[in-house]
Design an enzyme around this catalytic site. Structure first.
Site: not given
Ligand SMILES: Cc1cc2nc3c(=O)[nH]c(=O)nc-3n(C[C@H](O)[C@H](O)[C@H](O)COP(=O)(O)O)c2cc1C
Ligand SMILES: [Mn+2]
Length: 484
Positions: A186, A281
């Site tokens: 995260w 990525d």
């Molecule tokens: C396939 C995929 C993988 C992702 N991997 C990550 C990750 O490893 N780390 C991260 O911080 N966000 C990642 N994201 C983006 C978050 O899921 C996105 O920013 C989401 O809105 C975060 O939710 P939050 O605001 O509740 O933290 C990814 C998104 C997708 C679609």
């Protein structure tokens, strides 16, 4: 509404949107290579179900969201913009003018009720409880040759704020270190990281539950940029048109979606960090190794015959482009509640969401384009917008070539570029410092005299309606006997 992943996959098969791969294909690089090849075929290719991942008896599903058609199917709409008008309607409460009006509002109340999850006691995701379970039993992919290992790429990570109890769900990849431990990627700006920050301040362990493969609307919702503190389950309930069913975890104090395929229960310790990465990525490059918190598994619960839902990211376009497109459409009406002058916005695939953000506005006053740039730089995950291009309302931002033409003709570089500095995405590789860098806006709107432009703005070339009709007639005749 799809009751679970299996239901969605059946619908994809019925619509000839699914390719079944029965031959053995290895989770080590091969499944990812096939998925990448398929994603690069016209329209994003079909959804994929690998029935025999080499060495595992759990089938692997990918590219389920990987086209506009399937993204719409996942959210059960004909067009994503249909959701926009529903959201707009729901977000604009109107007083009923009488009894008839009030009765008409009842479906709306039902939709509000759907926002609230409910708890059930009997859950498919707990058919099998494995207290000593190991991640080694799951066909978790290594996607790219230089990846640091195997990664869970489409997990729904559930946490609660240790102080307020507010829930967050985010999709954060998890690097498998061994059968019982993974990285927890995260990034610092995300909801899960904030909960961990609070837990660390209190010196407490943070319970974490990870859902793999619930229904498609819920899977999408975990990727959505919900404002901090707003439960992603509200969005999921709205999109599903039915309340999300939760079940209490077996070993941690959290609730998870009852319809998921697999649940990983565990915790993240305060203070613990471990090298995470590299990982191929969605920027199309490997992200550098960095230190991240560590997830410790306490229990796996799952269906008797689970599917493993995952995704592959890499050089765009890939499946995540369509998930992002859904957010673009769903959040537009909400952004317009505070920025009503916005006509449309677009995140082109090559811009990986925030590298290139195109916005059209109904320009109302001098400097209006810069107001929009500043608003975006201060609004949730739009803060990551590295290049914002603002155009007038008559420009179609869904057409990248049209925007390129308008920018080229409408901007005076020295006058129309706005630089700023601030937080940038953790995946940003070009800034001098991690997570801190510069951003640029281009004001490609027509310039007004009140903005200091004293020359005459040129007029767009368009023929008369009569000549246009004649042209269409003649063209239709020519077109019959002509092949490009
Ligand atoms: C396939 C995929 C993988 C992702 N991997 C990550 C990750 O490893 N780390 C991260 O911080 N966000 C990642 N994201 C983006 C978050 O899921 C996105 O920013 C989401 O809105 C975060 O939710 P939050 O605001 O509740 O933290 C990814 C998104 C997708 C679609
Ligand atoms: Mn969130």
């Amino acid at each position: 509404m799809f009751k679970d992943l299996n239901d969605f996959i059946r619908a994809l098969a019925d619509q000839h949107e699914l390719a079944l791969i029965t031959e053995p294909v290895s989770p080590d690089l091969e499944i990812a290579a096939v998925t990448d090849r398929v994603s690069k075929s016209p329209g994003g290719g079909p959804a994929l179900l690998f029935e025999n991942p080499t060495g595992f008896d759990v089938p692997v599903a990918l590219n389920l969201f990987g086209s506009m058609k399937r993204m719409c199917m996942a959210l059960d709409v004909a067009r994503l913009d249909d959701l926009a008008s529903e959201i707009d309607d729901l977000a604009t409460p109107k007083m009923p003018g009488g009894v008839v009006d009030a009765v008409k509002m009842l479906p709306k109340l039902n939709r509000l009720r759907d926002l609230m999850p409910k708890t059930v006691s009997d859950a498919p995701c707990q058919e099998v409880v494995k207290k000593g379970g190991s991640l080694d039993d799951l066909p978790i992919l290594q996607c790219w040759p230089e990846d640091g290992g195997r990664y869970i790429t489409l997990p729904l990570v559930f946490t609660k704020d240790p102080e307020t109890g507010a829930r967050n769900i985010g999709t954060y990849r998890m690097q498998v270190y061994d059968g019982r431990t993974t990285g927890m990627h995260w990034q610092r700006h995300k909801g899960g990281a904030q909960h961990h920050r609070v837990a660390e301040r209190l010196g407490r362990r943070l319970p974490v539950a990870v859902a793999l493969g619930p229904d498609p609307a819920l899977t999408y919702s975990a990727t959505a940029p919900m404002p901090e503190g707003l439960d992603e389950l509200m969005l999921a309930g709205f999109l599903r048109r039915e309340r999300v069913e939760l079940v209490k975890c077996v070993s941690v104090d959290l609730e998870v979606p009852a319809n998921a395929q697999i649940i990983l229960e565990g915790y993240v310790e305060p203070g613990e960090r471990r090298r995470e990465g590299p990982f191929g990525d969605h920027t199309g490059f490997y992200s550098h190794p960095d230190d991240y918190p560590v997830f410790h598994l306490t229990c796996i619960t799952q269906r008797r015959r689970p599917l493993y839902l995952t995704t592959v990211v890499g050089i765009p376009p890939m499946e995540d482009y369509y998930l992002g497109k859904a957010s673009e459409r769903i959040f537009l009406p909400l952004i317009r509640k505070t920025l009503p002058e916005i006509v449309d916005m677009a995140f082109p695939a090559a811009g990986i969401f925030h590298n290139i953000v195109l916005v059209s506005i109904d320009k109302r006053y001098p400097g209006h384009a810069r107001k929009i740039m500043n608003a975006f730089w201060g609004l949730g995950q739009l803060m990551f917008s590295k290049t914002i291009i603002v155009v007038d309302k008559d420009v179609n931002v869904q057409n990248e070539a049209e925007v390129a033409w308008i920018v080229g003709t409408h901007y005076d570089p020295e006058r129309d570029i706005q630089f700023t500095r601030g937080p940038v995405d953790d995946l940003e590789d070009a800034s001098d410092l991690p997570a801190l860098g510069s951003k640029m806006g281009i004001d490609a709107t027509r310039k007004w005299a009140s903005e200091g432009f004293k020359r005459t703005w040129p007029t767009r070339i368009v023929t008369t309606p009569e000549a246009g009709r004649k042209a269409e007639e003649v063209w239709q005749r020519i077109a019959k006997g002509w092949k490009a």
